[in-house]
Design an enzyme around this catalytic site. Sequence first.
Site, PDB file in Angstrom:
ATOM      1  N   GLY A 206      -2.554  28.627  -6.057  1.00 16.15           N
ATOM      2  CA  GLY A 206      -1.480  27.832  -6.040  1.00 16.15           C
ATOM      3  C   GLY A 206      -0.337  28.840  -6.130  1.00 16.15           C
ATOM      4  O   GLY A 206      -0.208  30.116  -5.802  1.00 16.15           O
ATOM      5  N   VAL A 208       3.103  30.920  -7.737  1.00 15.64           N
ATOM      6  CA  VAL A 208       3.317  31.869  -8.730  1.00 15.64           C
ATOM      7  C   VAL A 208       3.801  31.213 -10.270  1.00 15.64           C
ATOM      8  O   VAL A 208       3.077  31.539 -11.025  1.00 15.64           O
ATOM      9  CB  VAL A 208       4.233  32.841  -8.511  1.00 15.64           C
ATOM     10  CG1 VAL A 208       4.672  33.819  -9.769  1.00 15.64           C
ATOM     11  CG2 VAL A 208       3.687  33.740  -7.506  1.00 15.64           C
ATOM     12  N   GLY A 211       0.895  29.267 -11.531  1.00 11.69           N
ATOM     13  CA  GLY A 211      -0.100  30.326 -12.302  1.00 11.69           C
ATOM     14  C   GLY A 211       0.287  31.152 -13.435  1.00 11.69           C
ATOM     15  O   GLY A 211      -0.532  31.308 -14.419  1.00 11.69           O
ATOM     16  N   GLU A 229      -5.048  33.158  -7.588  1.00  9.07           N
ATOM     17  CA  GLU A 229      -4.623  33.452  -6.358  1.00  9.07           C
ATOM     18  C   GLU A 229      -3.199  32.745  -5.885  1.00  9.07           C
ATOM     19  O   GLU A 229      -3.129  31.561  -5.843  1.00  9.07           O
ATOM     20  CB  GLU A 229      -5.694  33.171  -5.372  1.00  9.07           C
ATOM     21  CG  GLU A 229      -7.049  33.573  -5.247  1.00  9.07           C
ATOM     22  CD  GLU A 229      -6.790  35.189  -4.919  1.00  9.07           C
ATOM     23  OE1 GLU A 229      -5.955  35.406  -3.995  1.00  9.07           O
ATOM     24  OE2 GLU A 229      -7.894  35.923  -5.226  1.00  9.07           O
ATOM     25  N   CYS A 263      -0.161  31.443   2.437  1.00  8.03           N
ATOM     26  CA  CYS A 263       0.290  32.588   1.421  1.00  8.03           C
ATOM     27  C   CYS A 263       0.485  33.933   2.117  1.00  8.03           C
ATOM     28  O   CYS A 263       1.158  34.827   1.464  1.00  8.03           O
ATOM     29  CB  CYS A 263      -0.923  32.778   0.340  1.00  8.03           C
ATOM     30  SG  CYS A 263      -2.583  32.827   1.018  1.00  8.03           S
TER      31      CYS A 263
HETATM   32  P1  NAD Z   1       1.183  24.242  -6.358  1.00  8.73           P
HETATM   33  O1  NAD Z   1       1.050  25.397  -7.410  1.00  8.73           O
HETATM   34  O2  NAD Z   1       2.385  23.424  -6.158  1.00  8.73           O
HETATM   35  O3  NAD Z   1      -0.372  23.553  -6.609  1.00  8.73           O
HETATM   36  C1  NAD Z   1      -1.465  23.967  -6.374  1.00  8.73           C
HETATM   37  C2  NAD Z   1      -2.622  23.014  -7.342  1.00  8.73           C
HETATM   38  O4  NAD Z   1      -2.228  23.114  -8.627  1.00  8.73           O
HETATM   39  C3  NAD Z   1      -2.407  21.620  -6.956  1.00  8.73           C
HETATM   40  O5  NAD Z   1      -3.687  21.337  -7.028  1.00  8.73           O
HETATM   41  C4  NAD Z   1      -1.691  21.133  -8.155  1.00  8.73           C
HETATM   42  O6  NAD Z   1      -1.908  19.774  -8.456  1.00  8.73           O
HETATM   43  C5  NAD Z   1      -2.321  21.990  -9.400  1.00  8.73           C
HETATM   44  N1  NAD Z   1      -1.262  22.046 -10.659  1.00  8.73           N
HETATM   45  C6  NAD Z   1      -0.068  21.990 -10.450  1.00  8.73           C
HETATM   46  N2  NAD Z   1       0.321  21.992 -11.648  1.00  8.73           N
HETATM   47  C7  NAD Z   1      -0.544  22.464 -12.422  1.00  8.73           C
HETATM   48  C8  NAD Z   1      -0.989  23.024 -13.662  1.00  8.73           C
HETATM   49  N3  NAD Z   1       0.338  22.921 -14.785  1.00  8.73           N
HETATM   50  N4  NAD Z   1      -2.174  23.119 -14.229  1.00  8.73           N
HETATM   51  C9  NAD Z   1      -3.156  23.158 -13.364  1.00  8.73           C
HETATM   52  N5  NAD Z   1      -2.923  22.706 -12.135  1.00  8.73           N
HETATM   53  C10 NAD Z   1      -1.639  22.429 -11.888  1.00  8.73           C
HETATM   54  O7  NAD Z   1       0.788  24.897  -4.680  1.00  8.73           O
HETATM   55  P2  NAD Z   1       0.766  24.241  -3.479  1.00  8.73           P
HETATM   56  O8  NAD Z   1       2.336  23.640  -3.062  1.00  8.73           O
HETATM   57  O9  NAD Z   1      -0.061  23.157  -3.369  1.00  8.73           O
HETATM   58  O10 NAD Z   1       0.328  25.390  -2.597  1.00  8.73           O
HETATM   59  C11 NAD Z   1       1.097  26.422  -1.920  1.00  8.73           C
HETATM   60  C12 NAD Z   1       1.358  27.809  -2.881  1.00  8.73           C
HETATM   61  O11 NAD Z   1      -0.097  28.096  -3.048  1.00  8.73           O
HETATM   62  C13 NAD Z   1       2.067  28.685  -2.430  1.00  8.73           C
HETATM   63  O12 NAD Z   1       2.674  29.454  -3.321  1.00  8.73           O
HETATM   64  C14 NAD Z   1       0.856  29.748  -1.713  1.00  8.73           C
HETATM   65  O13 NAD Z   1       1.240  31.040  -1.681  1.00  8.73           O
HETATM   66  C15 NAD Z   1      -0.292  29.342  -2.626  1.00  8.73           C
HETATM   67  N6  NAD Z   1      -1.486  29.896  -1.952  1.00  8.73           N
HETATM   68  C16 NAD Z   1      -2.010  31.273  -2.246  1.00  8.73           C
HETATM   69  C17 NAD Z   1      -3.148  31.556  -1.582  1.00  8.73           C
HETATM   70  C18 NAD Z   1      -4.004  32.810  -2.171  1.00  8.73           C
HETATM   71  O14 NAD Z   1      -5.222  32.974  -1.777  1.00  8.73           O
HETATM   72  N7  NAD Z   1      -3.294  33.859  -2.634  1.00  8.73           N
HETATM   73  C19 NAD Z   1      -3.831  30.752  -0.820  1.00  8.73           C
HETATM   74  C20 NAD Z   1      -3.226  29.365  -0.534  1.00  8.73           C
HETATM   75  C21 NAD Z   1      -1.972  28.935  -1.040  1.00  8.73           C
END
Ligand code: NAD
Length: 461
Positions: A206, A208, A211, A229, A263
């Site tokens: 998800g 930064v 994360g 990631e 990403c």
């Molecule tokens: P996001 O960070 O908003 O959410 C990702 C997940 O985390 C969701 O399931 C969300 O419900 C959950 N989440 C939210 N807050 C949380 C918390 N406090 N604790 C645990 N889980 C929580 O991201 P998104 O908008 O769904 O996805 C896009 C992001 O993901 C972009 O930044 C993209 O670059 C990244 N991404 C990275 C990779 C990689 O392999 N590096 C691949 C795909 C997407």
Amino acid sequence: MADERWQNLSPGDLSVTLPEVVATPVEPALAASAEVAASWARTPLAERIERLRGAQRALVEAKDELARGISIETGKPITEAQGEVGAVIAKIDLTIADAEQHLADRTHLGGPHPALIRQHARGPAVVIGPFNFPLHLGHGANVAHLLAGNPVIYKPSPLAANVAARYAEIVAPHFPAGVFQLVQGGGAAGEALCLDPRVRAVCFTGSVPVGRTLAQKLAGDFAKDVALELGGSNALLVCADADLDKAAQAAAEGACLTAGQRCNATSRVIVERAVAAAFERKFLAALAVFEPGDPLSPATKLGPVISAAAVARYAKLCAERRGAWLLPGRAEPVVAGKRGHFIRPAVLQREDDGRADAECFVPIISLFIADDLDHAVRLQSAPPFGLTASIFTQSEATFRALGAHLEVGNLYANLPTTFSPSTLPFGGWRESGNGRPGGRGFIRFTTREQAVQWSGFPASS
Ligand code: NAD
């Protein structure tokens, strides 16, 4: 988004409302996972593989339904969604091959006593997925953990809850109760799962900021493996000797696949001054094929973005970023008679103002002109990310020399920044990850390693 129940609209046709999703209570899932951990860890690898093969056959049967589900719920063009489901199916073969190697005892010679290195299951794993690859990314970690003997709780993005539920409905019956579970919910559910002391491994894909929060909250839990990631701001570098047609096409594709919501998307192009004008012309022409269209049509190359919030972020970024717009992006609320979250790519010619961009996650491309290759490296490394970078040059020596300075987990010559096959590891350096690459070989983070030595046994035993 409500944490208890919600309904998603199809981003490519807002008149389509998907079924209501009800959040799953986390405690019963955590208890079931902890309960089954020891017996799943003792289950022979051959049986774990057999069960996964059963799930794979069922996924093959459902592949068209799953691709359609991804496309309807996230707006991903159907051809890309089909590619995602294909990757899900292929991932099982790749991870079984990795498991057979990684999980086998390795005899260790050369020490004072006979010895071996053994891999042990960790215990319950939580896998948190993003919306943009709602099946493939979570699935990769799910499969590795299941093969390693760890029960899995998969919490997908709430924005892709329906298609994730269908995936889980297909996979879960192939395992004993509690071994593979789906938890629906938002950030609160994700955090409750990750912070629970019964959970021994977290794989989070998800943004930064989320994360970082997780990493901070988990810093004291030494026994929990945390794989992050995260996002990027990936650059494509165009050297003066590059094949400009190929570079322009790769930049357009890298910026527009999944409507920029990858990403590894190309969000910056850094071009040497001598070829800047010629490259710009070719790049704008290459972008012309990325016309917003119905994601369910096989002809569509640019689907909608995920939500009204993403459209608003795009509009805000377009309004805020300073420079000369070569292609002023604009939102298109209606495409082919359907209301949806459609936007057009935007290209901005930027000065090197020393400012580091945040991840944009929409098709906004910043074009920078570099005076020379040292300047190109400085521009590339200005944002704090390190996911992918691609260098367009016809000289292998230039590629090697330049590549040595780029702090990225995935480096390419003459390929789009989005070219990330499952046959290789995939992970970010700097703020794009924490050194636990996903993709090929992720299984090495799913086990605990033990060094075993022995002496004093009678020779015959
Ligand atoms: P996001 O960070 O908003 O959410 C990702 C997940 O985390 C969701 O399931 C969300 O419900 C959950 N989440 C939210 N807050 C949380 C918390 N406090 N604790 C645990 N889980 C929580 O991201 P998104 O908008 O769904 O996805 C896009 C992001 O993901 C972009 O930044 C993209 O670059 C990244 N991404 C990275 C990779 C990689 O392999 N590096 C691949 C795909 C997407």
